[in-house]
Scaffold this motif. Structure first.
Motif, PDB file in Angstrom:
ATOM      1  N   VAL A   3     -30.000   3.345  70.892  1.00 51.08           N
ATOM      2  CA  VAL A   3     -29.293   4.692  70.690  1.00 51.08           C
ATOM      3  C   VAL A   3     -30.719   5.486  70.672  1.00 51.08           C
ATOM      4  CG1 VAL A   3     -28.539   6.166  68.699  1.00 51.08           C
ATOM      5  CG2 VAL A   3     -27.824   4.168  69.689  1.00 51.08           C
ATOM      6  N   LEU A   4     -30.408   7.091  71.477  1.00 50.32           N
ATOM      7  CA  LEU A   4     -31.750   7.778  71.024  1.00 50.32           C
ATOM      8  C   LEU A   4     -31.266   9.111  70.998  1.00 50.32           C
ATOM      9  CD1 LEU A   4     -34.135   8.825  71.875  1.00 50.32           C
ATOM     10  CD2 LEU A   4     -33.535   9.726  74.508  1.00 50.32           C
ATOM     11  N   VAL A   5     -31.655   9.257  69.441  1.00 50.62           N
ATOM     12  CA  VAL A   5     -30.835  10.656  68.315  1.00 50.62           C
ATOM     13  C   VAL A   5     -31.845  11.905  69.264  1.00 50.62           C
ATOM     14  CG1 VAL A   5     -30.589  11.310  66.593  1.00 50.62           C
ATOM     15  CG2 VAL A   5     -30.127   9.183  66.718  1.00 50.62           C
ATOM     16  N   ALA A  19     -30.392   5.908  59.496  1.00 52.62           N
ATOM     17  CA  ALA A  19     -28.461   5.969  58.392  1.00 52.62           C
ATOM     18  C   ALA A  19     -28.397   5.015  59.125  1.00 52.62           C
ATOM     19  CB  ALA A  19     -28.114   6.909  58.546  1.00 52.62           C
ATOM     20  N   LEU A  20     -28.120   4.978  60.805  1.00 52.77           N
ATOM     21  CA  LEU A  20     -28.220   4.078  61.592  1.00 52.77           C
ATOM     22  C   LEU A  20     -28.334   2.504  61.774  1.00 52.77           C
ATOM     23  CD1 LEU A  20     -27.003   6.450  65.026  1.00 52.77           C
ATOM     24  CD2 LEU A  20     -25.352   4.959  63.682  1.00 52.77           C
ATOM     25  N   GLN A  21     -30.117   2.936  61.624  1.00 52.34           N
ATOM     26  CA  GLN A  21     -31.275   1.896  61.177  1.00 52.34           C
ATOM     27  C   GLN A  21     -30.211   0.691  59.804  1.00 52.34           C
ATOM     28  OE1 GLN A  21     -34.964   3.314  61.571  1.00 52.34           O
ATOM     29  NE2 GLN A  21     -34.979   3.646  63.535  1.00 52.34           N
ATOM     30  N   ARG A  22     -30.266   1.707  59.574  1.00 52.44           N
ATOM     31  CA  ARG A  22     -29.790   0.673  57.612  1.00 52.44           C
ATOM     32  C   ARG A  22     -28.323   0.147  58.162  1.00 52.44           C
ATOM     33  NH1 ARG A  22     -31.923   4.965  55.746  1.00 52.44           N
ATOM     34  NH2 ARG A  22     -29.633   6.436  55.846  1.00 52.44           N
ATOM     35  N   SER A  23     -27.586   0.677  59.271  1.00 49.74           N
ATOM     36  CA  SER A  23     -26.404   0.136  59.486  1.00 49.74           C
ATOM     37  C   SER A  23     -26.667  -1.405  60.510  1.00 49.74           C
ATOM     38  CB  SER A  23     -25.195   1.105  60.039  1.00 49.74           C
ATOM     39  OG  SER A  23     -25.146   2.018  59.107  1.00 49.74           O
ATOM     40  N   GLY A  24     -27.620  -1.500  61.156  1.00 52.72           N
ATOM     41  CA  GLY A  24     -27.673  -2.578  61.786  1.00 52.72           C
ATOM     42  C   GLY A  24     -27.999  -1.816  63.604  1.00 52.72           C
ATOM     43  N   ILE A  25     -27.793  -0.433  63.540  1.00 50.56           N
ATOM     44  CA  ILE A  25     -27.884   0.044  64.978  1.00 50.56           C
ATOM     45  C   ILE A  25     -29.602   0.124  65.603  1.00 50.56           C
ATOM     46  CG2 ILE A  25     -27.145   1.568  66.403  1.00 50.56           C
ATOM     47  CD1 ILE A  25     -24.825   2.337  64.319  1.00 50.56           C
ATOM     48  N   ASN A  26     -29.931  -0.563  66.979  1.00 45.97           N
ATOM     49  CA  ASN A  26     -30.746   0.083  67.046  1.00 45.97           C
ATOM     50  C   ASN A  26     -31.433   1.260  67.659  1.00 45.97           C
ATOM     51  OD1 ASN A  26     -33.809  -0.560  67.820  1.00 45.97           O
ATOM     52  ND2 ASN A  26     -33.019  -1.509  69.966  1.00 45.97           N
ATOM     53  N   ALA A  27     -31.001   1.891  66.537  1.00 50.21           N
ATOM     54  CA  ALA A  27     -31.515   3.770  66.702  1.00 50.21           C
ATOM     55  C   ALA A  27     -32.772   4.135  66.718  1.00 50.21           C
ATOM     56  CB  ALA A  27     -30.302   4.513  66.153  1.00 50.21           C
ATOM     57  N   PHE A  28     -33.463   5.403  67.422  1.00 50.62           N
ATOM     58  CA  PHE A  28     -34.571   5.670  67.471  1.00 50.62           C
ATOM     59  C   PHE A  28     -34.464   7.481  67.805  1.00 50.62           C
ATOM     60  CE2 PHE A  28     -34.271   1.882  69.642  1.00 50.62           C
ATOM     61  CZ  PHE A  28     -36.258   0.765  69.451  1.00 50.62           C
ATOM     62  N   ASP A  29     -35.062   8.099  66.800  1.00 53.68           N
ATOM     63  CA  ASP A  29     -35.765   9.111  66.767  1.00 53.68           C
ATOM     64  C   ASP A  29     -36.387   9.597  68.599  1.00 53.68           C
ATOM     65  OD1 ASP A  29     -36.864  12.165  66.865  1.00 53.68           O
ATOM     66  OD2 ASP A  29     -36.629  12.005  64.658  1.00 53.68           O
TER      67      ASP A  29
END
Length: 75
Positions: A3-5, A19-29
């Motif tokens: 996920v790209l934010v 916050a997404l990373q803490r939920s286990g989602i592979n998210a990036f700024d």
């Protein structure tokens, strides 16, 4: 899945990505992806990030994303 934010400076991208990373989602700024985006002048040369919006308008700068950097991120 990745996920790209993305969004304007100060919009909370880093907060949301973490916050997404803490939920286990592979998210990036988007700012964390090297070479993904840059400011360019009318001749296609990279320029420093403008300090104010008037600088963008006056110099007709463009904010562009790199297809190559996006492809590296996706894969």
């Amino acid at each position: 899945m990745k996920v790209l934010v993305f969004g304007p400076s100060g919009a909370g991208k880093t907060y949301v990505a973490k916050a997404l990373q803490r939920s286990g989602i592979n998210a990036f700024d988007d700012a964390d992806i090297e070479g993904l985006s840059n400011w360019y002048d009318q001749d296609g040369c990279k320029v420093a990030e403008p300090a104010i919006a008037n600088e963008v308008i006056k110099n007709r700068y463009a904010f562009l994303w790199s297809k190559r950097a996006m492809a590296r991120f996706i894969h």
